[in-house]
Write an enzyme that holds these catalytic residues in place. Sequence first.
Site, mmCIF file in Angstrom:
data_model
loop_
_atom_site.group_PDB
_atom_site.id
_atom_site.type_symbol
_atom_site.label_atom_id
_atom_site.label_comp_id
_atom_site.label_asym_id
_atom_site.label_seq_id
_atom_site.Cartn_x
_atom_site.Cartn_y
_atom_site.Cartn_z
ATOM 1 N N GLU A 116 -48.886 -3.802 4.702
ATOM 2 C CA GLU A 116 -50.304 -3.960 4.339
ATOM 3 C C GLU A 116 -50.466 -4.294 2.857
ATOM 4 O O GLU A 116 -51.482 -4.803 2.428
ATOM 5 C CB GLU A 116 -51.079 -2.675 4.645
ATOM 6 C CG GLU A 116 -51.542 -2.548 6.074
ATOM 7 C CD GLU A 116 -52.240 -3.789 6.609
ATOM 8 O OE1 GLU A 116 -53.315 -4.132 6.085
ATOM 9 O OE2 GLU A 116 -51.706 -4.410 7.544
ATOM 10 N N ASP A 169 -44.811 -36.892 -10.131
ATOM 11 C CA ASP A 169 -45.106 -35.930 -9.065
ATOM 12 C C ASP A 169 -46.592 -35.805 -8.847
ATOM 13 O O ASP A 169 -47.370 -35.880 -9.806
ATOM 14 C CB ASP A 169 -44.670 -34.511 -9.485
ATOM 15 C CG ASP A 169 -43.189 -34.271 -9.342
ATOM 16 O OD1 ASP A 169 -42.518 -35.121 -8.768
ATOM 17 O OD2 ASP A 169 -42.752 -33.221 -9.831
#
Length: 250
Positions: A116, A169
């Site tokens: 969690e 990129d």
Amino acid sequence: MKFDILTLFPEMFAGPFSDSIIKKAKENGLIEINLIDIRDYTTDKHNTADDYPYGGGAGMVLKIDPIYYALEDITDNLKKKPSNILLTPRGQRLDQKMVKEFSKEDHLILICGHYEGVDQRVSDNYIDYEISIGDYVLTGGEIPAMVLVDAVSRMLPDVLGHADSKKNDSYYRGILDYPHYTRPRTFKGMEVPPILLSGNHQLIDRWRKKEALRKTYLMRPDLLKKTEMTEQQKELLEEIKEEIEGEPKK
Ligand code: ADE
């Protein structure tokens, strides 16, 4: 660059870090990756790394004490404190600008959350950055840690073969990359754009700049708002808008 990765599942990293560019970077001594099993720092005989949440509710929470002891062990004799990064869906969303900043550091400690979540006192006291790789939830922080190591490593000098290859990129200049083509010149009737075969480097350069802008305008217009454009880019963008708006509506 040294990466220390705190995880409950060190075996998960075997594949992505033992092939291709990351493998070479390790072999060439450009990066060092240490996998640290959080369970090795548990203090009870059952090696408990997680426990029930105070206040009740579903799931388990990663305990603070093994993480603290692992961090202490790594940083005990260091002169310079490394940055501690927690991978969590509650973190700031990772982008290329942050990747570039991380690549300037020489030692990062990555902590992979699981279950969690991680006891909040870890974040409050030992974490410099909480990072998420996107607005979705994975089963743990391991894949995000791999993503971060990969993205940061390729920004380091000498990790990529071509010094130039990063510059175009997607995201490097704030916009998406231009389209790429290679042989065959014709495949099942699909042609390579003739300009790329023209040998005219000035025209090719202009075409690539324009197509990078077109892709960004169509796919990620939000990026254009954040990017400072050159005069040429502004002109090209106007051309693109005219071309798109000038098209007959379907
Ligand atoms: N752990 C689970 N989901 C995550 C995400 N999207 N980014 C970083 N860590 C995570």
